[in-house]
Design a protein around this motif. Structure first.
Motif, PDB file in Angstrom:
ATOM      1  N   GLN A 266       4.183   6.062   5.201  1.00  0.00           N
ATOM      2  CA  GLN A 266       4.042   6.321   6.638  1.00  0.00           C
ATOM      3  C   GLN A 266       5.090   5.547   7.440  1.00  0.00           C
ATOM      4  O   GLN A 266       5.730   6.100   8.339  1.00  0.00           O
ATOM      5  N   ILE A 267       5.258   4.266   7.102  1.00  0.00           N
ATOM      6  CA  ILE A 267       6.241   3.450   7.815  1.00  0.00           C
ATOM      7  C   ILE A 267       7.652   3.973   7.546  1.00  0.00           C
ATOM      8  O   ILE A 267       8.478   4.062   8.465  1.00  0.00           O
TER       9      ILE A 267
ATOM     10  N   VAL B  38      11.380  -4.322   7.457  1.00  0.00           N
ATOM     11  CA  VAL B  38      10.050  -4.077   8.015  1.00  0.00           C
ATOM     12  C   VAL B  38       9.067  -4.483   6.920  1.00  0.00           C
ATOM     13  O   VAL B  38       8.983  -3.835   5.879  1.00  0.00           O
ATOM     14  N   ALA B  39       8.335  -5.581   7.149  1.00  0.00           N
ATOM     15  CA  ALA B  39       7.566  -6.187   6.061  1.00  0.00           C
ATOM     16  C   ALA B  39       6.101  -6.387   6.409  1.00  0.00           C
ATOM     17  O   ALA B  39       5.768  -6.933   7.470  1.00  0.00           O
ATOM     18  N   ASP B  40       5.227  -5.967   5.497  1.00  0.00           N
ATOM     19  CA  ASP B  40       3.815  -6.300   5.571  1.00  0.00           C
ATOM     20  C   ASP B  40       3.683  -7.802   5.334  1.00  0.00           C
ATOM     21  O   ASP B  40       4.287  -8.350   4.403  1.00  0.00           O
ATOM     22  N   VAL B  41       2.917  -8.501   6.157  1.00  0.00           N
ATOM     23  CA  VAL B  41       2.832  -9.953   6.048  1.00  0.00           C
ATOM     24  C   VAL B  41       2.143 -10.386   4.762  1.00  0.00           C
ATOM     25  O   VAL B  41       2.638 -11.241   4.019  1.00  0.00           O
ATOM     26  N   VAL B  42       0.983  -9.804   4.465  1.00  0.00           N
ATOM     27  CA  VAL B  42       0.207 -10.212   3.296  1.00  0.00           C
ATOM     28  C   VAL B  42       0.386  -9.185   2.191  1.00  0.00           C
ATOM     29  O   VAL B  42       0.004  -8.024   2.333  1.00  0.00           O
ATOM     30  N   LEU B  43       0.956  -9.628   1.072  1.00  0.00           N
ATOM     31  CA  LEU B  43       1.195  -8.746  -0.065  1.00  0.00           C
ATOM     32  C   LEU B  43       0.121  -8.972  -1.115  1.00  0.00           C
ATOM     33  O   LEU B  43      -0.056 -10.091  -1.613  1.00  0.00           O
ATOM     34  N   ASP B  44      -0.617  -7.928  -1.436  1.00  0.00           N
ATOM     35  CA  ASP B  44      -1.704  -8.003  -2.406  1.00  0.00           C
ATOM     36  C   ASP B  44      -1.098  -7.988  -3.809  1.00  0.00           C
ATOM     37  O   ASP B  44      -0.961  -6.943  -4.428  1.00  0.00           O
TER      38      ASP B  44
ATOM     39  N   ASP C 140      20.615   9.813  15.806  1.00  0.00           N
ATOM     40  CA  ASP C 140      21.801  10.217  15.054  1.00  0.00           C
ATOM     41  C   ASP C 140      22.534   9.005  14.472  1.00  0.00           C
ATOM     42  O   ASP C 140      23.752   8.904  14.513  1.00  0.00           O
ATOM     43  N   ILE C 141      21.743   8.062  13.924  1.00  0.00           N
ATOM     44  CA  ILE C 141      22.298   6.871  13.282  1.00  0.00           C
ATOM     45  C   ILE C 141      22.045   6.979  11.778  1.00  0.00           C
ATOM     46  O   ILE C 141      20.920   7.238  11.350  1.00  0.00           O
ATOM     47  N   LYS C 142      23.083   6.789  10.995  1.00  0.00           N
ATOM     48  CA  LYS C 142      22.943   6.852   9.546  1.00  0.00           C
ATOM     49  C   LYS C 142      22.144   5.649   9.059  1.00  0.00           C
ATOM     50  O   LYS C 142      22.390   4.508   9.470  1.00  0.00           O
ATOM     51  N   CYS C 143      21.203   5.923   8.170  1.00  0.00           N
ATOM     52  CA  CYS C 143      20.304   4.871   7.696  1.00  0.00           C
ATOM     53  C   CYS C 143      20.151   4.952   6.183  1.00  0.00           C
ATOM     54  O   CYS C 143      19.882   6.020   5.632  1.00  0.00           O
ATOM     55  N   SER C 144      20.332   3.825   5.522  1.00  0.00           N
ATOM     56  CA  SER C 144      20.055   3.715   4.089  1.00  0.00           C
ATOM     57  C   SER C 144      18.720   2.999   3.946  1.00  0.00           C
ATOM     58  O   SER C 144      18.593   1.819   4.289  1.00  0.00           O
ATOM     59  N   LEU C 145      17.700   3.701   3.445  1.00  0.00           N
ATOM     60  CA  LEU C 145      16.338   3.167   3.409  1.00  0.00           C
ATOM     61  C   LEU C 145      15.884   2.907   1.980  1.00  0.00           C
ATOM     62  O   LEU C 145      15.978   3.778   1.118  1.00  0.00           O
ATOM     63  N   SER C 146      15.392   1.697   1.744  1.00  0.00           N
ATOM     64  CA  SER C 146      14.809   1.330   0.448  1.00  0.00           C
ATOM     65  C   SER C 146      13.346   0.974   0.655  1.00  0.00           C
ATOM     66  O   SER C 146      13.007   0.245   1.591  1.00  0.00           O
ATOM     67  N   LYS C 147      12.486   1.474  -0.235  1.00  0.00           N
ATOM     68  CA  LYS C 147      11.052   1.222  -0.136  1.00  0.00           C
ATOM     69  C   LYS C 147      10.615   0.314  -1.287  1.00  0.00           C
ATOM     70  O   LYS C 147      10.708   0.700  -2.453  1.00  0.00           O
ATOM     71  N   LEU C 148      10.142  -0.892  -0.941  1.00  0.00           N
ATOM     72  CA  LEU C 148       9.757  -1.888  -1.936  1.00  0.00           C
ATOM     73  C   LEU C 148       8.268  -2.184  -1.813  1.00  0.00           C
ATOM     74  O   LEU C 148       7.686  -2.076  -0.736  1.00  0.00           O
TER      75      LEU C 148
ATOM     76  N   ASP D  51       0.844  -1.195   0.000  1.00  0.00           N
ATOM     77  CA  ASP D  51       0.000   0.000   0.000  1.00  0.00           C
ATOM     78  C   ASP D  51       0.881   1.247   0.000  1.00  0.00           C
ATOM     79  O   ASP D  51       1.716   1.432   0.890  1.00  0.00           O
ATOM     80  N   ASP D  52       0.690   2.111  -1.001  1.00  0.00           N
ATOM     81  CA  ASP D  52       1.559   3.278  -1.166  1.00  0.00           C
ATOM     82  C   ASP D  52       1.535   4.204   0.052  1.00  0.00           C
ATOM     83  O   ASP D  52       2.581   4.672   0.505  1.00  0.00           O
TER      84      ASP D  52
END
Length: 274
Positions: free
Chosen positions: A16-17, A57-63, A29-37, A10-11
């Protein structure tokens, strides 16, 4: 630098997450490389193409329609793929062996019935939607502690005549020369075969990849120069131009984190003396 992936179909919820994850790391103050799939295809491709994934961080059910999944998916997901109308992140985590790679998993879902099944895989936390910042912060705290523990375990290094378990704190730096790796520990150099990226994934975040051929333990850095690092031993390690900013940011973040730890310890000692 912590490598994080948010997997959500869900876009709106994905954004939001992602914002909540970014807020967590920024506040500390921790460096984070974030990818959104958004689907199974993207996670399969990401896991196959990168050496570094720390936290999912994963949604359990993928539509996602079964026909839209790449041809590799049935092999990746095994028999369970054929038996389900929807694709489950639990199956993806299991088939891609993410837990075995040391990836910390946080499941999020709107369906309580998946709580028990989530225990088929190692995971840091299971959150019900809608999630708030406080709940996600708690889950991320758990994941980061587990990540630190997994990365402090001894690393197996196979040399020509023996197999050695070496603690990360004993490794000063690793140098790559094609397929040969020279692991510089405090008193000797161990030679083994492999890829530097594999050790970059196994070792804790106190190690910085300052050059395509060098991975350095920041505990042993005495000085930072524009084109090189000076170690406490006096040895110098080159910094490639393409990695200069990332190296500087990593060392700065590491120094700040170390200062916070020392400050907390000092406060505890002060309270005991009082």
């Amino acid at each position: 630098m912590v490598s994080v992936v948010v997997l959500e179909d869900d876009d709106v919820q994905r954004e939001q997450i992602a914002r909540a994850v970014t807020s967590y790391f920024a506040a500390r103050d921790i460096k984070c490389s974030l990818s959104k799939l958004r689907d199974a295809n993207e996670l399969i491709e990401y896991a196959r193409s990168t050496d570094r994934l720390d936290l999912l961080v994963a949604d359990v059910v993928l539509d996602q329609e079964r026909d839209s999944v790449s041809e590799e998916a049935p092999r990746q997901l095994g028999d369970s793929f054929e038996d389900r109308e929807s694709i489950h992140a639990i199956d993806l985590v299991q088939s891609l062996m993410l837990a075995e790679r040391g990836v910390q998993v946080i499941y999020v879902t709107g369906y309580m019935e998946y709580h028990t099944r989530a225990y088929q895989t190692e995971h840091a936390c299971f959150l019900l939607k809608p999630i708030n910042q406080e709940e996600l912060d708690f889950a991320l705290d758990r994941a980061m502690k587990r990540l630190a523990m997994s990365m402090s375990k001894p690393v197996l290094i196979r040399t020509s005549d023996e197999e050695r378990f070496v603690r990360p704190s004993e490794i000063v730096y690793i140098e790559s020369d094609r397929r040969v790796l020279c692991v510089h520990v405090r008193d000797e150099v161990l030679r083994t075969y492999g890829k530097l990226g594999e050790y970059e994934h196994l070792l804790p975040h106190r190690f910085v990849r300052c050059h395509k051929s060098f991975l350095v333990n920041m505990d042993y850095i005495a000085a930072f120069r524009r084109s090189e690092l000076v170690l406490v031993s006096g040895a110098t390690i080159p910094i490639s131009q393409s990695r200069r900013k990332a190296t500087h940011d990593a060392i700065t973040s590491f120094a700040k984190a170390t200062a916070r730890v020392l400050k907390r310890r000092s406060c505890k000692v002060g309270r005991l003396d009082a």
